[in-house]
Design a protein around this motif. Sequence first.
Motif, PDB file in Angstrom:
ATOM      1  N   MET A   1       1.889  -2.548 -26.992  1.00  0.00           N
ATOM      2  CA  MET A   1       2.093  -2.909 -28.395  1.00  0.00           C
ATOM      3  C   MET A   1       2.639  -1.706 -29.149  1.00  0.00           C
ATOM      4  O   MET A   1       2.096  -0.607 -29.056  1.00  0.00           O
ATOM      5  CB  MET A   1       0.760  -3.360 -29.026  1.00  0.00           C
ATOM      6  CG  MET A   1       0.896  -3.850 -30.467  1.00  0.00           C
ATOM      7  SD  MET A   1      -0.708  -4.426 -31.089  1.00  0.00           S
ATOM      8  CE  MET A   1      -0.935  -5.904 -30.090  1.00  0.00           C
ATOM      9  N   SER A   2       3.691  -1.795 -29.861  1.00  0.00           N
ATOM     10  CA  SER A   2       4.314  -0.689 -30.574  1.00  0.00           C
ATOM     11  C   SER A   2       3.431  -0.214 -31.702  1.00  0.00           C
ATOM     12  O   SER A   2       2.699  -0.973 -32.321  1.00  0.00           O
ATOM     13  CB  SER A   2       5.676  -1.143 -31.128  1.00  0.00           C
ATOM     14  OG  SER A   2       6.219  -0.125 -31.956  1.00  0.00           O
ATOM     15  N   ALA A   3       3.542   1.059 -32.020  1.00  0.00           N
ATOM     16  CA  ALA A   3       2.719   1.648 -33.086  1.00  0.00           C
ATOM     17  C   ALA A   3       3.547   1.904 -34.328  1.00  0.00           C
ATOM     18  O   ALA A   3       3.287   2.848 -35.061  1.00  0.00           O
ATOM     19  CB  ALA A   3       2.066   2.938 -32.592  1.00  0.00           C
ATOM     20  N   ASP A   4       4.578   1.115 -34.554  1.00  0.00           N
ATOM     21  CA  ASP A   4       5.424   1.259 -35.741  1.00  0.00           C
ATOM     22  C   ASP A   4       4.686   0.690 -36.952  1.00  0.00           C
ATOM     23  O   ASP A   4       4.852  -0.465 -37.311  1.00  0.00           O
ATOM     24  CB  ASP A   4       6.749   0.527 -35.513  1.00  0.00           C
ATOM     25  CG  ASP A   4       7.701   0.684 -36.700  1.00  0.00           C
ATOM     26  OD1 ASP A   4       7.451   1.596 -37.529  1.00  0.00           O
ATOM     27  OD2 ASP A   4       8.669  -0.090 -36.792  1.00  0.00           O
ATOM     28  N   ILE A   5       3.861   1.534 -37.577  1.00  0.00           N
ATOM     29  CA  ILE A   5       3.019   1.044 -38.677  1.00  0.00           C
ATOM     30  C   ILE A   5       3.757   1.241 -39.996  1.00  0.00           C
ATOM     31  O   ILE A   5       3.467   2.144 -40.785  1.00  0.00           O
ATOM     32  CB  ILE A   5       1.643   1.734 -38.684  1.00  0.00           C
ATOM     33  CG1 ILE A   5       0.975   1.586 -37.321  1.00  0.00           C
ATOM     34  CG2 ILE A   5       0.750   1.147 -39.762  1.00  0.00           C
ATOM     35  CD1 ILE A   5      -0.409   2.203 -37.232  1.00  0.00           C
ATOM     36  N   THR A   6       4.779   0.446 -40.214  1.00  0.00           N
ATOM     37  CA  THR A   6       5.455   0.323 -41.500  1.00  0.00           C
ATOM     38  C   THR A   6       5.427  -1.148 -41.873  1.00  0.00           C
ATOM     39  O   THR A   6       5.210  -2.011 -41.009  1.00  0.00           O
ATOM     40  CB  THR A   6       6.913   0.815 -41.423  1.00  0.00           C
ATOM     41  OG1 THR A   6       7.642  -0.008 -40.493  1.00  0.00           O
ATOM     42  CG2 THR A   6       6.966   2.270 -40.951  1.00  0.00           C
ATOM     43  N   PHE A   7       5.670  -1.424 -43.142  1.00  0.00           N
ATOM     44  CA  PHE A   7       5.576  -2.818 -43.578  1.00  0.00           C
ATOM     45  C   PHE A   7       6.554  -3.705 -42.811  1.00  0.00           C
ATOM     46  O   PHE A   7       6.190  -4.759 -42.294  1.00  0.00           O
ATOM     47  CB  PHE A   7       5.844  -2.913 -45.076  1.00  0.00           C
ATOM     48  CG  PHE A   7       5.755  -4.319 -45.600  1.00  0.00           C
ATOM     49  CD1 PHE A   7       4.532  -4.875 -45.920  1.00  0.00           C
ATOM     50  CD2 PHE A   7       6.899  -5.105 -45.751  1.00  0.00           C
ATOM     51  CE1 PHE A   7       4.440  -6.180 -46.389  1.00  0.00           C
ATOM     52  CE2 PHE A   7       6.815  -6.405 -46.221  1.00  0.00           C
ATOM     53  CZ  PHE A   7       5.582  -6.933 -46.534  1.00  0.00           C
ATOM     54  N   ILE A   8       7.818  -3.255 -42.709  1.00  0.00           N
ATOM     55  CA  ILE A   8       8.820  -4.050 -42.008  1.00  0.00           C
ATOM     56  C   ILE A   8       8.476  -4.153 -40.528  1.00  0.00           C
ATOM     57  O   ILE A   8       8.567  -5.227 -39.914  1.00  0.00           O
ATOM     58  CB  ILE A   8      10.226  -3.446 -42.187  1.00  0.00           C
ATOM     59  CG1 ILE A   8      10.597  -3.417 -43.678  1.00  0.00           C
ATOM     60  CG2 ILE A   8      11.258  -4.244 -41.399  1.00  0.00           C
ATOM     61  CD1 ILE A   8      10.661  -4.778 -44.321  1.00  0.00           C
ATOM     62  N   GLY A   9       8.052  -3.009 -39.961  1.00  0.00           N
ATOM     63  CA  GLY A   9       7.715  -3.027 -38.547  1.00  0.00           C
ATOM     64  C   GLY A   9       6.550  -3.946 -38.244  1.00  0.00           C
ATOM     65  O   GLY A   9       6.578  -4.709 -37.268  1.00  0.00           O
ATOM     66  N   LEU A  10       5.520  -3.889 -39.099  1.00  0.00           N
ATOM     67  CA  LEU A  10       4.358  -4.747 -38.882  1.00  0.00           C
ATOM     68  C   LEU A  10       4.718  -6.220 -39.061  1.00  0.00           C
ATOM     69  O   LEU A  10       4.209  -7.092 -38.354  1.00  0.00           O
ATOM     70  CB  LEU A  10       3.229  -4.349 -39.835  1.00  0.00           C
ATOM     71  CG  LEU A  10       2.590  -2.981 -39.573  1.00  0.00           C
ATOM     72  CD1 LEU A  10       1.602  -2.630 -40.681  1.00  0.00           C
ATOM     73  CD2 LEU A  10       1.887  -2.966 -38.222  1.00  0.00           C
ATOM     74  N   PHE A  11       5.602  -6.488 -40.031  1.00  0.00           N
ATOM     75  CA  PHE A  11       6.025  -7.877 -40.241  1.00  0.00           C
ATOM     76  C   PHE A  11       6.772  -8.399 -39.018  1.00  0.00           C
ATOM     77  O   PHE A  11       6.540  -9.527 -38.566  1.00  0.00           O
ATOM     78  CB  PHE A  11       6.910  -7.972 -41.480  1.00  0.00           C
ATOM     79  CG  PHE A  11       7.520  -9.329 -41.686  1.00  0.00           C
ATOM     80  CD1 PHE A  11       6.770 -10.374 -42.208  1.00  0.00           C
ATOM     81  CD2 PHE A  11       8.837  -9.580 -41.322  1.00  0.00           C
ATOM     82  CE1 PHE A  11       7.331 -11.636 -42.377  1.00  0.00           C
ATOM     83  CE2 PHE A  11       9.399 -10.827 -41.490  1.00  0.00           C
ATOM     84  CZ  PHE A  11       8.645 -11.857 -42.022  1.00  0.00           C
ATOM     85  N   LEU A  12       7.660  -7.578 -38.474  1.00  0.00           N
ATOM     86  CA  LEU A  12       8.445  -8.018 -37.317  1.00  0.00           C
ATOM     87  C   LEU A  12       7.579  -8.197 -36.079  1.00  0.00           C
ATOM     88  O   LEU A  12       7.857  -9.057 -35.231  1.00  0.00           O
ATOM     89  CB  LEU A  12       9.562  -7.007 -37.038  1.00  0.00           C
ATOM     90  CG  LEU A  12      10.645  -6.903 -38.121  1.00  0.00           C
ATOM     91  CD1 LEU A  12      11.628  -5.802 -37.769  1.00  0.00           C
ATOM     92  CD2 LEU A  12      11.358  -8.238 -38.313  1.00  0.00           C
ATOM     93  N   GLN A  13       6.493  -7.412 -35.984  1.00  0.00           N
ATOM     94  CA  GLN A  13       5.617  -7.517 -34.823  1.00  0.00           C
ATOM     95  C   GLN A  13       4.623  -8.670 -34.936  1.00  0.00           C
ATOM     96  O   GLN A  13       4.035  -9.083 -33.934  1.00  0.00           O
ATOM     97  CB  GLN A  13       4.827  -6.213 -34.639  1.00  0.00           C
ATOM     98  CG  GLN A  13       5.682  -5.010 -34.291  1.00  0.00           C
ATOM     99  CD  GLN A  13       4.883  -3.722 -34.277  1.00  0.00           C
ATOM    100  OE1 GLN A  13       3.674  -3.754 -34.059  1.00  0.00           O
ATOM    101  NE2 GLN A  13       5.543  -2.601 -34.522  1.00  0.00           N
ATOM    102  N   ALA A  14       4.439  -9.180 -36.158  1.00  0.00           N
ATOM    103  CA  ALA A  14       3.426 -10.218 -36.370  1.00  0.00           C
ATOM    104  C   ALA A  14       3.811 -11.503 -35.655  1.00  0.00           C
ATOM    105  O   ALA A  14       4.981 -11.756 -35.344  1.00  0.00           O
ATOM    106  CB  ALA A  14       3.256 -10.474 -37.863  1.00  0.00           C
ATOM    107  N   SER A  15       2.799 -12.324 -35.407  1.00  0.00           N
ATOM    108  CA  SER A  15       3.050 -13.620 -34.777  1.00  0.00           C
ATOM    109  C   SER A  15       3.783 -14.542 -35.742  1.00  0.00           C
ATOM    110  O   SER A  15       3.861 -14.282 -36.945  1.00  0.00           O
ATOM    111  CB  SER A  15       1.726 -14.256 -34.347  1.00  0.00           C
ATOM    112  OG  SER A  15       0.939 -14.560 -35.493  1.00  0.00           O
ATOM    113  N   LEU A  16       4.306 -15.622 -35.222  1.00  0.00           N
ATOM    114  CA  LEU A  16       5.093 -16.548 -36.034  1.00  0.00           C
ATOM    115  C   LEU A  16       4.264 -17.119 -37.190  1.00  0.00           C
ATOM    116  O   LEU A  16       4.750 -17.226 -38.323  1.00  0.00           O
ATOM    117  CB  LEU A  16       5.628 -17.674 -35.146  1.00  0.00           C
ATOM    118  CG  LEU A  16       6.555 -18.684 -35.839  1.00  0.00           C
ATOM    119  CD1 LEU A  16       7.792 -17.981 -36.388  1.00  0.00           C
ATOM    120  CD2 LEU A  16       6.949 -19.796 -34.881  1.00  0.00           C
ATOM    121  N   LEU A  17       3.010 -17.452 -36.928  1.00  0.00           N
ATOM    122  CA  LEU A  17       2.166 -18.025 -37.973  1.00  0.00           C
ATOM    123  C   LEU A  17       1.874 -17.005 -39.066  1.00  0.00           C
ATOM    124  O   LEU A  17       1.917 -17.329 -40.267  1.00  0.00           O
ATOM    125  CB  LEU A  17       0.857 -18.534 -37.367  1.00  0.00           C
ATOM    126  CG  LEU A  17      -0.125 -19.189 -38.359  1.00  0.00           C
ATOM    127  CD1 LEU A  17       0.521 -20.401 -39.020  1.00  0.00           C
ATOM    128  CD2 LEU A  17      -1.414 -19.597 -37.653  1.00  0.00           C
TER     129      LEU A  17
END
Length: 231
Positions: A1-17
């Motif tokens: 799991m990537s550790a890109d803890i930025t808002f955009i990064g976290l949004f892109l990593q989030a599940s579809l729901l």
Amino acid sequence: MSADITFIGLFLQASLLVKAVMLLLLALSVISWMMIFQRSSVLSRASREARLFEDKFWSGVELSNLYHEVSHKVTEPCASESLFKAGFKEFARVRKGGHTSPEALMDATYRAMRVSMSREVDKLETHLPFLATVGSISPYIGLFGTVWGIMNAFIALGEVKQATLAMVAPGIAEALIATAMGLFAAIPAVIAYNRFSHRVEKIENGMINFMEEFSAILHRQAIAKKEQAGA
């Protein structure tokens, strides 16, 4: 799991729901702010126009002339003008019929003004139920996204042999963003709803006071006309 803890990064990593929850909350927030600015402008204009009209009303102008001016106004009349127009129109209509006691005349006039006031208050309260709804449900929508995201993070964590904080932190962070966005959407909506409700109530109280004072003036005119007719 990537550790890109930025808002955009976290949004892109989030599940579809969770992404859908975030986008929904963002849309609710944007719509709420649009309604907040729109309602603020409408209520400020309503208060300002009510003061201007009441100043003109108490300046000693002839009521029939004021009614003619309001009736032929090009722009939409304000709440107080609509109230005055409805009351004076009903007063003149019933009095023209004759053979009506001052009490019956004022009862008809008062009912017409109450109906007009109810319509004006409904206009002023436009969009307020939506703000109340956003303020009520947004935290729960965000919490749903958080619970779902954390659940997925722990499911993914259970599939590895050795778990570390760096592995679980992004998943939990992306889930918590949903709660933060829910609060971001809810707090302004709740503050705006309470503030606007108070302003609408203040305008309504001003309309009620004006209605009572205007009714008293019309009642005195009705009694004076009856006395003249009796003489």
